[in-house]
Each structure stands twice: as C-alpha cells, then as structure tokens.
Design a protein around this motif. Sequence first.
Motif, PDB file in Angstrom:
ATOM      1  N   ARG A  42      -6.052 -10.181  -2.650  1.00 24.83           N
ATOM      2  CA  ARG A  42      -5.761 -10.000  -1.551  1.00 24.83           C
ATOM      3  C   ARG A  42      -6.634  -9.912  -0.224  1.00 24.83           C
ATOM      4  O   ARG A  42      -6.351  -9.791   0.760  1.00 24.83           O
ATOM      5  CB  ARG A  42      -5.592  -8.063  -1.796  1.00 24.83           C
ATOM      6  CG  ARG A  42      -4.441  -7.692  -2.853  1.00 24.83           C
ATOM      7  CD  ARG A  42      -4.345  -6.335  -2.886  1.00 24.83           C
ATOM      8  NE  ARG A  42      -3.195  -5.912  -3.814  1.00 24.83           N
ATOM      9  CZ  ARG A  42      -1.923  -5.679  -3.477  1.00 24.83           C
ATOM     10  NH1 ARG A  42      -1.727  -5.739  -2.173  1.00 24.83           N
ATOM     11  NH2 ARG A  42      -1.032  -5.391  -4.428  1.00 24.83           N
ATOM     12  N   GLU A  48      -8.062  -5.677   2.213  1.00 30.62           N
ATOM     13  CA  GLU A  48      -7.939  -4.222   1.706  1.00 30.62           C
ATOM     14  C   GLU A  48      -8.867  -3.609   1.216  1.00 30.62           C
ATOM     15  O   GLU A  48      -9.642  -4.365   0.480  1.00 30.62           O
ATOM     16  CB  GLU A  48      -6.665  -4.177   1.185  1.00 30.62           C
ATOM     17  CG  GLU A  48      -5.221  -4.712   1.839  1.00 30.62           C
ATOM     18  CD  GLU A  48      -4.842  -6.030   1.739  1.00 30.62           C
ATOM     19  OE1 GLU A  48      -3.961  -6.510   1.732  1.00 30.62           O
ATOM     20  OE2 GLU A  48      -5.932  -6.691   1.447  1.00 30.62           O
ATOM     21  N   ILE A 123      -1.704  -3.848   5.700  1.00 32.77           N
ATOM     22  CA  ILE A 123      -0.679  -4.211   5.014  1.00 32.77           C
ATOM     23  C   ILE A 123      -0.264  -5.512   5.833  1.00 32.77           C
ATOM     24  O   ILE A 123       0.857  -6.266   5.618  1.00 32.77           O
ATOM     25  CB  ILE A 123       0.394  -3.326   4.576  1.00 32.77           C
ATOM     26  CG1 ILE A 123       0.788  -2.775   5.955  1.00 32.77           C
ATOM     27  CG2 ILE A 123      -0.156  -2.332   3.721  1.00 32.77           C
ATOM     28  CD1 ILE A 123       2.147  -1.685   5.726  1.00 32.77           C
ATOM     29  N   SER A 124      -0.732  -5.650   7.105  1.00 32.12           N
ATOM     30  CA  SER A 124      -0.294  -6.794   7.914  1.00 32.12           C
ATOM     31  C   SER A 124      -1.314  -7.113   9.096  1.00 32.12           C
ATOM     32  O   SER A 124      -2.232  -6.733   9.199  1.00 32.12           O
ATOM     33  CB  SER A 124       1.169  -6.239   8.589  1.00 32.12           C
ATOM     34  OG  SER A 124       0.819  -5.219   9.634  1.00 32.12           O
ATOM     35  N   THR A 158       2.770   1.794   0.484  1.00 34.77           N
ATOM     36  CA  THR A 158       2.208   0.491   0.204  1.00 34.77           C
ATOM     37  C   THR A 158       2.740  -0.473  -0.694  1.00 34.77           C
ATOM     38  O   THR A 158       2.308  -1.223  -1.464  1.00 34.77           O
ATOM     39  CB  THR A 158       0.665   0.669  -0.052  1.00 34.77           C
ATOM     40  OG1 THR A 158       0.587   1.400  -1.193  1.00 34.77           O
ATOM     41  CG2 THR A 158       0.031   1.402   1.098  1.00 34.77           C
ATOM     42  N   THR A 162       7.862  -2.149   1.213  1.00 34.42           N
ATOM     43  CA  THR A 162       7.525  -1.475   2.544  1.00 34.42           C
ATOM     44  C   THR A 162       6.795  -2.579   3.321  1.00 34.42           C
ATOM     45  O   THR A 162       6.781  -2.431   4.426  1.00 34.42           O
ATOM     46  CB  THR A 162       6.709  -0.139   2.331  1.00 34.42           C
ATOM     47  OG1 THR A 162       7.635   0.666   1.366  1.00 34.42           O
ATOM     48  CG2 THR A 162       6.631   0.468   3.645  1.00 34.42           C
ATOM     49  N   ILE A 163       5.814  -3.175   2.628  1.00 37.03           N
ATOM     50  CA  ILE A 163       4.848  -4.040   3.243  1.00 37.03           C
ATOM     51  C   ILE A 163       5.811  -5.230   4.001  1.00 37.03           C
ATOM     52  O   ILE A 163       5.409  -5.850   5.065  1.00 37.03           O
ATOM     53  CB  ILE A 163       3.990  -4.785   2.334  1.00 37.03           C
ATOM     54  CG1 ILE A 163       3.052  -3.742   1.996  1.00 37.03           C
ATOM     55  CG2 ILE A 163       3.346  -6.037   2.865  1.00 37.03           C
ATOM     56  CD1 ILE A 163       1.988  -3.903   0.800  1.00 37.03           C
ATOM     57  N   GLN A 167       5.991  -5.933   8.053  1.00 38.46           N
ATOM     58  CA  GLN A 167       5.556  -7.106   8.459  1.00 38.46           C
ATOM     59  C   GLN A 167       6.696  -7.936   9.129  1.00 38.46           C
ATOM     60  O   GLN A 167       6.677  -8.632  10.321  1.00 38.46           O
ATOM     61  CB  GLN A 167       5.413  -8.409   7.362  1.00 38.46           C
ATOM     62  CG  GLN A 167       3.756  -7.878   6.715  1.00 38.46           C
ATOM     63  CD  GLN A 167       3.498  -8.761   5.242  1.00 38.46           C
ATOM     64  OE1 GLN A 167       4.517  -9.368   4.830  1.00 38.46           O
ATOM     65  NE2 GLN A 167       2.351  -8.587   4.884  1.00 38.46           N
TER      66      GLN A 167
END
Length: 312
Positions: A42, A48, A123-124, A158, A162-163, A167
Amino acid sequence: MNWSEICIHSTNEAVEPISNILHEAGASGVVIEDPLDLIIDRDALYGEIFELDAADYPDEGVYIKAYLPANSTLAETVAEIKEAVTSLIDHDINIGANKVTLTEVREEEWATAWKKYYKPIKISDKITITPTWEEYKPENENEVVIELDPGMAFGTGTHPTTILSIQALEKFLNENDEVIDVGCGSGVLSIASVLLGAKEVHAFDLDEIAVESTKQNAQTNDVEDKIAAKQNNLLNGIDRQVDVVVSNILAEIIVRFIDDAWKNLKQDGYFITSGIIQSKKQTVINSLESQGFQIIETNELNDWVSIVAQKK
C-alpha cells in the motif's frame, strides 16, 4: 453491559451479504479481516497508515466480525445469523468455511475493540477517509477528507469495492453533475460525490438505518444540503435524469436494475458499478451491453471488480 464478538470465517464473495445479515441482527458495524491486506504494497500507492497484526487474520478466506449485546436473546440471535448465512448458498454465494465463533468482550474494552481497527486511509489521489475521533490534517490543499463513524451502518468505507467506486467517481464525475447513489449504506459514495464537485446527490437504500446513517455522515461532513437520502427499493419508481448513477452492491442485484439505471441517466451519462466478484464480472458486462451501455473500463482490486459503463 458485556458484549459478544461474533466472528464468521467465510469468503470475500460473502462479505457484503453477511455484513448486511449482521447489521439486520443488530450489529452497528462490521470488521473485515482479509489476509490480502497483509501483502498489498500500500505504501507504493498512497502512503496509508496501517497497524496490522498477522495473527488477527485467517490463512485463507476472511473473518467478518461484529459486536452484539450479551443478553438473554443472544443465543437466538446467533442461531438466526447462522441460518441466514447458510441460506446464502441458495443464491449461489460461496460461504467458504462458514465457521462461527463467539468471544465475550467486557464493557470497558468496547471502545478499544472497535477503534483499534480504524485509522486514516488515503484511498485515491484526492480522497482520504478518517474515523471521526482521529486527528488528521490534509497533506495539501487538494486533498479531500471524509469523516465517517464506523459505529454506523456498513463500516468505514475502506473496503476494496468502495475504494474502486470512489476512484471511478474521481475520474468520471464532473463539476456540477447530478448523481444517484443506489444502496447508499453509510453514504460514503454520496459524500465523496459532493466533495468531488457534484451539485446534488439522491441517495437511496432499502434499509431505514442506512438512510439515517447517510444523513448523519452527510451532516458530519457539512454536505447535508446537497444530499437527499430516502428509503427506496433500488430505483423502483424513480424518474430523474442525472449524469452519474453509482452503486456498490452485489452483482446479482446490479443486474436487476440496469434498465432503471439507463432510464435515469442522461445521454452520455455514466453508470459506475462495484461489489462484483471476478466470477460474476462477465455476467454484469453482458447485461450492461444488452441494455445498450458501452463498457468504458473495468478495474480490479484484490478479488473485486468495478465497471464503468456509458449510456450511448
């Protein structure tokens, strides 16, 4: 009051329906422990903040956890949960090991049991999601911060589905667009849409508690004036012309309202779908194309797929 942590050992495919089962049984949120989270690089993406312990994760499949009050109806509630999860097989959903365990959690451990799982996560390119109790300062003026309370319906926003949805919104949503969010849950996609420039969002969910959660989270993020959240079964009876329809639910449900999504989209509007497992990807694509949609792109994260289709 003491609480019981219920842990269901299942599969990625079953995460969303089991989360809904737990929510309907009285859990105010769920924890997903997916071993894939331990191996994703990540930091190479968005930097993150994570505090993960490999001992908390299964060797295969996922743990889906929730907290229920340890009262006189607990045994009955757990039995109902087990029955509902097992019945997912009838809908061709792989539930894997389907092992259920209970662990007692003392009242004084309650806050820690929840909060240890949630940290700010970018997340983006633009969006960071942070729990309401965390102190977080944006790294630059272009960063968009969404505050969510994971004690409300459907967790922290998260999950990979959803991510992928956010995006796609970041890429295809334009300033002053009108949006419909089908199956709004916590409202995270509605909130993201407004913070990315949407003029207004119409958020629908069959679950009354999810609608209330969307309203509360919208207020927390100061966007309640642009989000109209209402209880509704998918797009039944809805007649609007919007620029984007976004939906993060199971593939089996997405294919049921593709025609309604088409009717509610302006020409050249986008239908962003997520919550799709690999084995159902082609089924959704075929249904979209049969309706007349043009597939613009597909994206994948872990075992999940999102599809962006355009009304042409």
